[in-house]
Design an enzyme around this catalytic site. Structure first.
Site, PDB file in Angstrom:
ATOM      1  N   LYS A 288      42.451  45.347  14.430  1.00 27.51           N
ATOM      2  CA  LYS A 288      41.125  45.969  14.455  1.00 27.51           C
ATOM      3  C   LYS A 288      40.059  44.882  14.541  1.00 27.51           C
ATOM      4  O   LYS A 288      39.796  44.171  13.584  1.00 27.51           O
ATOM      5  CB  LYS A 288      40.854  46.825  13.215  1.00 27.51           C
ATOM      6  CG  LYS A 288      39.617  47.708  13.452  1.00 27.51           C
ATOM      7  CD  LYS A 288      38.929  48.182  12.216  1.00 27.51           C
ATOM      8  CE  LYS A 288      37.893  47.273  11.658  1.00 27.51           C
ATOM      9  NZ  LYS A 288      36.742  46.953  12.529  1.00 27.51           N
TER      10      LYS A 288
ATOM     11  N   GLU B  61      41.594  35.953   4.046  1.00 30.07           N
ATOM     12  CA  GLU B  61      40.835  34.747   4.398  1.00 30.07           C
ATOM     13  C   GLU B  61      39.374  35.146   4.285  1.00 30.07           C
ATOM     14  O   GLU B  61      38.858  35.834   5.158  1.00 30.07           O
ATOM     15  CB  GLU B  61      41.110  34.345   5.854  1.00 30.07           C
ATOM     16  CG  GLU B  61      42.513  33.934   6.160  1.00 30.07           C
ATOM     17  CD  GLU B  61      42.805  32.514   5.731  1.00 30.07           C
ATOM     18  OE1 GLU B  61      41.903  31.848   5.178  1.00 30.07           O
ATOM     19  OE2 GLU B  61      43.942  32.078   5.952  1.00 30.07           O
TER      20      GLU B  61
ATOM     21  N   CYS C  45      33.126  30.360   8.589  1.00 26.65           N
ATOM     22  CA  CYS C  45      33.505  30.559   7.180  1.00 26.65           C
ATOM     23  C   CYS C  45      33.519  29.235   6.421  1.00 26.65           C
ATOM     24  O   CYS C  45      33.178  29.186   5.248  1.00 26.65           O
ATOM     25  CB  CYS C  45      34.865  31.229   7.115  1.00 26.65           C
ATOM     26  SG  CYS C  45      36.092  30.383   8.088  1.00 26.65           S
TER      27      CYS C  45
ATOM     28  N   GLU D 107      27.076  33.023   0.398  1.00 25.94           N
ATOM     29  CA  GLU D 107      27.379  32.708   1.787  1.00 25.94           C
ATOM     30  C   GLU D 107      26.331  33.364   2.688  1.00 25.94           C
ATOM     31  O   GLU D 107      26.253  34.578   2.779  1.00 25.94           O
ATOM     32  CB  GLU D 107      28.767  33.240   2.140  1.00 25.94           C
ATOM     33  CG  GLU D 107      29.184  32.817   3.515  1.00 25.94           C
ATOM     34  CD  GLU D 107      30.534  33.356   3.906  1.00 25.94           C
ATOM     35  OE1 GLU D 107      30.797  34.544   3.657  1.00 25.94           O
ATOM     36  OE2 GLU D 107      31.323  32.595   4.477  1.00 25.94           O
TER      37      GLU D 107
HETATM   38  P1  NAD Z   1      33.159  41.775   7.066  1.00 25.48           P
HETATM   39  O1  NAD Z   1      33.943  41.599   5.828  1.00 25.48           O
HETATM   40  O2  NAD Z   1      31.928  42.601   7.003  1.00 25.48           O
HETATM   41  O3  NAD Z   1      34.049  42.433   8.213  1.00 25.48           O
HETATM   42  C1  NAD Z   1      35.299  41.917   8.565  1.00 25.48           C
HETATM   43  C2  NAD Z   1      36.156  43.036   9.093  1.00 25.48           C
HETATM   44  O4  NAD Z   1      36.333  43.986   8.046  1.00 25.48           O
HETATM   45  C3  NAD Z   1      35.544  43.791  10.272  1.00 25.48           C
HETATM   46  O5  NAD Z   1      36.575  44.139  11.174  1.00 25.48           O
HETATM   47  C4  NAD Z   1      34.974  45.024   9.625  1.00 25.48           C
HETATM   48  O6  NAD Z   1      34.898  46.145  10.477  1.00 25.48           O
HETATM   49  C5  NAD Z   1      35.955  45.272   8.490  1.00 25.48           C
HETATM   50  N1  NAD Z   1      35.362  46.023   7.381  1.00 25.48           N
HETATM   51  C6  NAD Z   1      34.067  46.052   6.993  1.00 25.48           C
HETATM   52  N2  NAD Z   1      33.901  46.896   5.954  1.00 25.48           N
HETATM   53  C7  NAD Z   1      35.113  47.422   5.686  1.00 25.48           C
HETATM   54  C8  NAD Z   1      35.591  48.358   4.738  1.00 25.48           C
HETATM   55  N3  NAD Z   1      34.765  48.961   3.869  1.00 25.48           N
HETATM   56  N4  NAD Z   1      36.916  48.650   4.736  1.00 25.48           N
HETATM   57  C9  NAD Z   1      37.748  48.076   5.632  1.00 25.48           C
HETATM   58  N5  NAD Z   1      37.356  47.203   6.564  1.00 25.48           N
HETATM   59  C10 NAD Z   1      36.060  46.856   6.591  1.00 25.48           C
HETATM   60  O7  NAD Z   1      32.905  40.325   7.606  1.00 25.48           O
HETATM   61  P2  NAD Z   1      32.090  39.909   8.885  1.00 25.48           P
HETATM   62  O8  NAD Z   1      30.651  40.098   8.554  1.00 25.48           O
HETATM   63  O9  NAD Z   1      32.640  40.549  10.106  1.00 25.48           O
HETATM   64  O10 NAD Z   1      32.461  38.369   9.005  1.00 25.48           O
HETATM   65  C11 NAD Z   1      31.873  37.423   8.228  1.00 25.48           C
HETATM   66  C12 NAD Z   1      32.767  37.062   7.064  1.00 25.48           C
HETATM   67  O11 NAD Z   1      34.041  36.624   7.522  1.00 25.48           O
HETATM   68  C13 NAD Z   1      32.200  35.899   6.288  1.00 25.48           C
HETATM   69  O12 NAD Z   1      32.263  36.167   4.915  1.00 25.48           O
HETATM   70  C14 NAD Z   1      33.126  34.749   6.650  1.00 25.48           C
HETATM   71  O13 NAD Z   1      33.201  33.733   5.705  1.00 25.48           O
HETATM   72  C15 NAD Z   1      34.414  35.441   6.826  1.00 25.48           C
HETATM   73  N6  NAD Z   1      35.337  34.606   7.607  1.00 25.48           N
HETATM   74  C16 NAD Z   1      36.355  33.965   6.967  1.00 25.48           C
HETATM   75  C17 NAD Z   1      37.227  33.154   7.671  1.00 25.48           C
HETATM   76  C18 NAD Z   1      38.362  32.445   6.981  1.00 25.48           C
HETATM   77  O14 NAD Z   1      39.296  32.052   7.656  1.00 25.48           O
HETATM   78  N7  NAD Z   1      38.330  32.270   5.692  1.00 25.48           N
HETATM   79  C19 NAD Z   1      37.084  33.004   9.048  1.00 25.48           C
HETATM   80  C20 NAD Z   1      36.032  33.670   9.678  1.00 25.48           C
HETATM   81  C21 NAD Z   1      35.175  34.476   8.933  1.00 25.48           C
END
Ligand code: NAD
Length: 495
Positions: A189, A265, A300, A397
């Site tokens: 997804k 992650e 991230c 963050e």
């Molecule tokens: P997010 O957590 O909002 O979304 C990530 C994914 O989760 C998306 O596909 C989203 O649709 C889904 N999601 C959102 N709400 C949900 C819910 N209630 N239930 C199930 N799924 C849900 O994150 P984002 O804004 O897309 O990305 C930014 C974040 O990702 C930052 O915190 C960043 O640090 C993190 N990130 C971490 C790494 C790593 O390897 N540690 C790498 C890249 C990004």
């Protein structure tokens, strides 16, 4: 590299994949609902994408389960699975210009970054697991003479991968490689902000002879499609990359459903610590600037907290400011652009909100701090000086181009500040003193520590965090641990 006008022409003639990919076919969402995919550089709608919900999740999980049980992939020889994954990687590479353009239009990355970083690294991540999987042996345990105990790695079954928008294809590839290499079926997804590359590679997977049902892609919102994948009783494992807040929800979904395996992650607030004996202050300053401004700060492991030793602080910050001022922000299709827009309006408002908070908490704004231009969602590279580690801009963050500079005196003080956040994804330190390097690297609570460099790694090195940056590792052979279970078969032998 193509000129801007060529990219624009190519963008105008693209035909976009907008439907979900389930059981080897593109299909509409069961509800026939769609959502807009928006180009953050212009604010204009790129496409209407299938908005999948629990009904679609159920359909995809069933297809994945059937494929898994039939053994069309799970029981194929490792070398044949590997061969097809390598073909998949080759096809991604062969379509790299189109995929890079999709990533740029959808997520706002400068085209030169998408083309030179995101797409080649995605292909090589999948290829790496394709090449590795037929070189891994199972084990025979040391036991008494009347037994042979085999310890075998088995695929867990159906895996769902939920990924963010900052590196849409690369974060997906870090999951696809080991999940499929291990013999699982999967449902990917993508984030609602950036579904286009995931949808396009679905047909490349089919072209690489990955059988129907093995690789499915469901675009949709987190609260609907994401939650349904987290709660589905027939999903064996969820691998998630995204925010810490949503990572915690996946633990809850698993606890309230079938105790599926969860690996996370999540976010970071990585410290980049510069001692006065750094080997090359100019190189450290250039790296520190790019450690936060690369990919608009939507990384991230961005070095969002710059810890500088008191005696060099002023000189060092001036060098960082010089680099930041030289960054070219703007048109994402221009090959000379170095920084693009924030991914969407909501995230831009969030970033600007943190900037206001930084100002009101008393940090000194040295550069930027405002939206750039009237079109799209651009934020200027921003540097705050005189930051105290307790301020929101040092603790939370931001996920945008905002650097917080914090001064320190001793190494002990640097470590204390560095470790004082809920996160533990990555950290860096710059010093010429080998003893100090080891002492500080040992004391930092982070999944990755860089010394006299920043954001380095290869597929052979694990990536992931400690504390609330999550658990489990992407990349390297260790990633396979998340997608396999160990089975012990104990055979009694008369002798
Ligand atoms: P997010 O957590 O909002 O979304 C990530 C994914 O989760 C998306 O596909 C989203 O649709 C889904 N999601 C959102 N709400 C949900 C819910 N209630 N239930 C199930 N799924 C849900 O994150 P984002 O804004 O897309 O990305 C930014 C974040 O990702 C930052 O915190 C960043 O640090 C993190 N990130 C971490 C790494 C790593 O390897 N540690 C790498 C890249 C990004």
């Amino acid at each position: 590299m193509k000129a801007r006008s060529d990219w624009e022409q190519m963008a105008n003639s693209l035909s976009l994949r907008t439907q979900a990919f389930v059981d080897g076919q593109y299909v509409c969402a069961a509800s026939e609902q769609t959502f807009h995919s928006i180009n953050p550089a212009t604010g204009k709608v790129l496409a209407d994408i299938a908005s999948c919900t629990d009904v679609d999740v159920d359909r995809a999980v069933k297809a994945a389960r059937v494929a898994f049980e039939k053994g069309v992939w799970s029981r194929m020889s490792a070398s044949e699975r590997g061969r097809r994954l390598i073909k998949f990687a080759d096809l991604i590479e062969a379509n790299s210009e189109e995929l890079a353009l999709l990533e740029t239009l959808d997520a706002g990355k400068p085209i030169s970054d998408s083309l030179s970083v995101d797409i080649p690294l995605s292909a090589s991540a999948i290829r790496w697991y394709g090449q590795a999987i037929d070189k891994i042996y199972d084990e025979i345990a040391p036991t008494n003479r009347n037994a042979i105990a085999m310890i075998r790695r088995e695929p867990v079954g159906v895996v769902s991968a939920v990924v963010p928008w900052n590196f849409p294809l690369l974060m997906a590839a870090w999951k696809i490689g080991p999940v499929l290499a291990a013999g699982n079926s999967m449902i990917l997804k993508p984030a609602e902000q950036s579904p286009l590359t995931a949808l396009r590679i679905a047909e490349l997977a089919a072209e690489a002879d990955i059988p129907p049902g093995v690789f499915n892609v469901l675009p949709g919102f987190g609260e609907t499609a994401g939650q349904a994948l987290g709660r589905h009783p027939d999903v064996d494992a969820v691998t998630f990359t995204g925010s810490t807040e949503v990572g915690k929800l996946f633990l809850k979904y698993a606890a309230e459903s079938n105790m599926k395996r969860v690996s996370l992650e999540c976010g970071g607030k990585s410290p980049n610590i510069v001692f006065s004996d750094a080997p090359d202050l100019q190189q450290a300053a250039t790296t520190a600037a790019w450690g936060i401004f690369y990919n608009q700060g939507e990384v991230c492991n961005a070095g969002s907290r710059l810890l500088v030793q008191r005696e060099i602080k002023e000189e060092f910050v001036n060098k960082v400011l010089d680099v930041a001022r030289s960054i070219k922000v703007g048109d994402t299709l221009d090959p000379s652009t170095q920084m693009g827009p924030i991914v969407d309006e909501r995230q831009m408002s969030r970033v600007l909100g943190f900037i206001e908070q930084g100002k009101s908490e008393g940090a000194k704004l040295r550069m930027g701090g405002v939206k750039k231009g009237d079109v799209g969602y651009f934020v200027e590279p921003t540097v705050f000086d005189e930051v105290d580690n307790s301020m929101a801009i040092a603790q939370e963050e931001i996920f945008g181009p905002v650097l917080s500079v914090i001064e320190f005196g001793s190494a002990d003080e640097a470590v204390k500040i560095a470790n004082d956040t809920p996160y533990g994804l990555a950290a860096a330190l710059w010093s010429s003193d080998i003893n100090r390097v080891h002492q500080v690297a040992d004391a930092l609570r982070a999944g990755v520590v860089w010394v006299n460099c920043f954001d380095k790694g290869e597929m052979s090195t694990p990536f992931g965090g400690v504390k609330q940056s999550g658990f489990g590792r992407d990349k390297s052979l260790h990633a396979l641990d998340k997608y396999t279970d160990l089975k012990t078969t104990w055979i009694h032998v008369d002798r």
